[in-house]
Design a protein around this motif. Structure first.
Motif, PDB file in Angstrom:
ATOM      1  N   THR A  11      36.130  35.843  43.730  1.00 43.04           N
ATOM      2  CA  THR A  11      36.721  34.709  43.030  1.00 43.04           C
ATOM      3  C   THR A  11      37.258  33.726  44.066  1.00 43.04           C
ATOM      4  O   THR A  11      37.976  34.122  44.984  1.00 43.04           O
ATOM      5  CB  THR A  11      37.845  35.171  42.089  1.00 43.04           C
ATOM      6  N   VAL A  12      36.887  32.477  43.907  1.00 37.60           N
ATOM      7  CA  VAL A  12      37.241  31.436  44.872  1.00 37.60           C
ATOM      8  C   VAL A  12      37.864  30.249  44.151  1.00 37.60           C
ATOM      9  O   VAL A  12      37.681  30.065  42.947  1.00 37.60           O
ATOM     10  CB  VAL A  12      36.002  30.980  45.672  1.00 37.60           C
ATOM     11  N   SER A  13      38.579  29.414  44.893  1.00 37.84           N
ATOM     12  CA  SER A  13      39.202  28.236  44.287  1.00 37.84           C
ATOM     13  C   SER A  13      38.226  27.068  44.160  1.00 37.84           C
ATOM     14  O   SER A  13      38.424  26.188  43.330  1.00 37.84           O
ATOM     15  CB  SER A  13      40.435  27.797  45.099  1.00 37.84           C
ATOM     16  N   ASP A  14      37.159  27.046  44.956  1.00 39.12           N
ATOM     17  CA  ASP A  14      36.206  25.929  44.973  1.00 39.12           C
ATOM     18  C   ASP A  14      34.800  26.501  45.138  1.00 39.12           C
ATOM     19  O   ASP A  14      34.378  26.817  46.250  1.00 39.12           O
ATOM     20  CB  ASP A  14      36.571  24.992  46.117  1.00 39.12           C
ATOM     21  N   LEU A  15      34.077  26.632  44.028  1.00 38.71           N
ATOM     22  CA  LEU A  15      32.747  27.245  44.051  1.00 38.71           C
ATOM     23  C   LEU A  15      31.761  26.496  44.945  1.00 38.71           C
ATOM     24  O   LEU A  15      31.094  27.119  45.772  1.00 38.71           O
ATOM     25  CB  LEU A  15      32.194  27.402  42.635  1.00 38.71           C
ATOM     26  N   PRO A  16      31.626  25.158  44.840  1.00 31.96           N
ATOM     27  CA  PRO A  16      30.665  24.471  45.721  1.00 31.96           C
ATOM     28  C   PRO A  16      30.969  24.696  47.212  1.00 31.96           C
ATOM     29  O   PRO A  16      30.058  24.897  48.014  1.00 31.96           O
ATOM     30  CB  PRO A  16      30.807  22.997  45.329  1.00 31.96           C
ATOM     31  N   PHE A  21      29.537  27.613  52.285  1.00 31.80           N
ATOM     32  CA  PHE A  21      29.880  28.536  53.356  1.00 31.80           C
ATOM     33  C   PHE A  21      28.866  29.671  53.422  1.00 31.80           C
ATOM     34  O   PHE A  21      28.351  30.002  54.478  1.00 31.80           O
ATOM     35  CB  PHE A  21      31.288  29.108  53.167  1.00 31.80           C
ATOM     36  N   PHE A  22      28.563  30.298  52.280  1.00 32.20           N
ATOM     37  CA  PHE A  22      27.620  31.408  52.266  1.00 32.20           C
ATOM     38  C   PHE A  22      26.233  30.968  52.706  1.00 32.20           C
ATOM     39  O   PHE A  22      25.534  31.689  53.411  1.00 32.20           O
ATOM     40  CB  PHE A  22      27.569  32.070  50.884  1.00 32.20           C
ATOM     41  N   ILE A  23      25.825  29.780  52.287  1.00 30.15           N
ATOM     42  CA  ILE A  23      24.513  29.258  52.665  1.00 30.15           C
ATOM     43  C   ILE A  23      24.471  28.959  54.161  1.00 30.15           C
ATOM     44  O   ILE A  23      23.573  29.406  54.872  1.00 30.15           O
ATOM     45  CB  ILE A  23      24.172  27.999  51.840  1.00 30.15           C
ATOM     46  N   GLN A  24      25.471  28.223  54.622  1.00 30.77           N
ATOM     47  CA  GLN A  24      25.444  27.774  56.011  1.00 30.77           C
ATOM     48  C   GLN A  24      25.833  28.864  57.001  1.00 30.77           C
ATOM     49  O   GLN A  24      25.220  28.990  58.054  1.00 30.77           O
ATOM     50  CB  GLN A  24      26.352  26.555  56.176  1.00 30.77           C
ATOM     51  N   ALA A  25      26.855  29.627  56.714  1.00 27.53           N
ATOM     52  CA  ALA A  25      27.351  30.622  57.658  1.00 27.53           C
ATOM     53  C   ALA A  25      26.589  31.941  57.600  1.00 27.53           C
ATOM     54  O   ALA A  25      26.515  32.645  58.602  1.00 27.53           O
ATOM     55  CB  ALA A  25      28.841  30.878  57.418  1.00 27.53           C
ATOM     56  N   SER A  29      21.135  32.173  49.752  1.00 23.59           N
ATOM     57  CA  SER A  29      20.492  31.185  48.890  1.00 23.59           C
ATOM     58  C   SER A  29      21.006  31.364  47.471  1.00 23.59           C
ATOM     59  O   SER A  29      21.278  32.481  47.039  1.00 23.59           O
ATOM     60  CB  SER A  29      18.965  31.317  48.933  1.00 23.59           C
ATOM     61  N   VAL A  30      21.129  30.246  46.743  1.00 24.86           N
ATOM     62  CA  VAL A  30      21.583  30.286  45.356  1.00 24.86           C
ATOM     63  C   VAL A  30      20.404  30.691  44.482  1.00 24.86           C
ATOM     64  O   VAL A  30      19.345  30.071  44.527  1.00 24.86           O
ATOM     65  CB  VAL A  30      22.142  28.916  44.900  1.00 24.86           C
ATOM     66  N   LEU A  31      20.598  31.755  43.693  1.00 25.66           N
ATOM     67  CA  LEU A  31      19.567  32.214  42.774  1.00 25.66           C
ATOM     68  C   LEU A  31      19.687  31.502  41.434  1.00 25.66           C
ATOM     69  O   LEU A  31      18.709  31.028  40.872  1.00 25.66           O
ATOM     70  CB  LEU A  31      19.665  33.726  42.569  1.00 25.66           C
ATOM     71  N   TYR A  32      20.916  31.470  40.906  1.00 30.65           N
ATOM     72  CA  TYR A  32      21.177  30.786  39.648  1.00 30.65           C
ATOM     73  C   TYR A  32      22.669  30.597  39.457  1.00 30.65           C
ATOM     74  O   TYR A  32      23.479  31.264  40.085  1.00 30.65           O
ATOM     75  CB  TYR A  32      20.566  31.514  38.438  1.00 30.65           C
ATOM     76  N   ARG A  33      22.998  29.669  38.563  1.00 32.44           N
ATOM     77  CA  ARG A  33      24.389  29.391  38.204  1.00 32.44           C
ATOM     78  C   ARG A  33      24.538  29.635  36.702  1.00 32.44           C
ATOM     79  O   ARG A  33      24.106  28.819  35.903  1.00 32.44           O
ATOM     80  CB  ARG A  33      24.759  27.970  38.570  1.00 32.44           C
ATOM     81  N   ILE A  34      25.140  30.757  36.344  1.00 29.91           N
ATOM     82  CA  ILE A  34      25.372  31.069  34.933  1.00 29.91           C
ATOM     83  C   ILE A  34      26.343  30.056  34.342  1.00 29.91           C
ATOM     84  O   ILE A  34      26.174  29.606  33.207  1.00 29.91           O
ATOM     85  CB  ILE A  34      25.892  32.513  34.771  1.00 29.91           C
ATOM     86  N   VAL A  35      27.366  29.697  35.110  1.00 29.70           N
ATOM     87  CA  VAL A  35      28.329  28.666  34.703  1.00 29.70           C
ATOM     88  C   VAL A  35      28.355  27.622  35.817  1.00 29.70           C
ATOM     89  O   VAL A  35      29.041  27.796  36.829  1.00 29.70           O
ATOM     90  CB  VAL A  35      29.744  29.255  34.481  1.00 29.70           C
ATOM     91  N   PRO A  36      27.587  26.522  35.663  1.00 25.23           N
ATOM     92  CA  PRO A  36      27.609  25.488  36.690  1.00 25.23           C
ATOM     93  C   PRO A  36      28.986  24.814  36.750  1.00 25.23           C
ATOM     94  O   PRO A  36      29.547  24.470  35.709  1.00 25.23           O
ATOM     95  CB  PRO A  36      26.548  24.484  36.223  1.00 25.23           C
ATOM     96  N   PRO A  37      29.576  24.647  37.954  1.00 24.66           N
ATOM     97  CA  PRO A  37      30.880  24.004  38.046  1.00 24.66           C
ATOM     98  C   PRO A  37      30.822  22.590  37.463  1.00 24.66           C
ATOM     99  O   PRO A  37      29.828  21.894  37.612  1.00 24.66           O
ATOM    100  CB  PRO A  37      31.166  23.945  39.540  1.00 24.66           C
ATOM    101  N   GLY A  38      31.882  22.206  36.795  1.00 26.89           N
ATOM    102  CA  GLY A  38      31.949  20.869  36.221  1.00 26.89           C
ATOM    103  C   GLY A  38      31.255  20.719  34.882  1.00 26.89           C
ATOM    104  O   GLY A  38      31.152  19.615  34.357  1.00 26.89           O
TER     105      GLY A  38
END
Length: 173
Positions: A11-16, A21-25, A29-38
């Motif tokens: 659980t994070v305060s800012d999903l994007p 961070f996970f992508i770059q560091a 890769s993002v597989l899917y967003r069950i609940v897209p932020p916003g």
């Protein structure tokens, strides 16, 4: 019976920001967003999740994404409202809040957890959204020492968002 860790939930305060961070560091890769932020139409109310995994009923899930980490387990990122502070705790707080183990027989695995002192939440529960499929189920349990474990079985194919370049890692039999 247990194949291995299938995913961890954080659980994070800012999903994007966390996704980046996970992508770059870490090369995720993002597989899917069950609940897209916003997207308030896709939010999940905490009171509906509380009996399934102990999520605080006064909170809502405002972002939920599944990421793949190379040749290892997947990472599920949650964003909540009210927003969390970045420190480890239960599923409504930031940090690792549960780990998931892939099982062949979810009932047998749940009984084994119960036998060893775990408290099971309601379940098993059919998966939803991109994870829907015949036999695809989850079931949460709280260990005697307060760690949340998700049992998961995904015998049916999953649906991936169009830009996904990988499939979800499933431990080999």
């Amino acid at each position: 019976m247990i194949r291995g860790i299938e995913h961890i939930g954080i659980t994070v305060s800012d999903l994007p920001q966390a996704e980046q961070f996970f992508i770059q560091a870490l090369g995720a890769s993002v597989l899917y967003r069950i609940v897209p932020p916003g997207d308030p139409q896709q939010q999940v109310e905490g009171k509906g999740m509380a009996p399934l995994n102990g999520f605080p009923p006064e909170m809502n899930v405002t972002g939920l994404a599944m990421l793949r980490l190379a040749n290892g387990c997947n990472v599920e990122l949650f964003q909540t409202q009210p927003a969390v502070q970045d420190r480890s705790a239960h599923p409504g707080q930031p940090g690792i809040n549960h780990f998931s183990v892939y099982v062949e027989d979810i009932h047998q695995a749940a009984e084994k957890l119960r036998t060893h002192g775990a408290t099971l939440f309601e379940g098993p529960n059919d998966c939803f959204a991109q994870e829907t499929g015949k036999g695809n189920q989850t079931w949460f349990a709280m260990t005697p020492f307060g760690v949340l474990i998700e049992l998961i079985t995904l015998p049916s194919a999953l649906k991936y968002d169009p830009p996904a370049q990988h499939t979800r890692w499933i431990p080999q039999a």
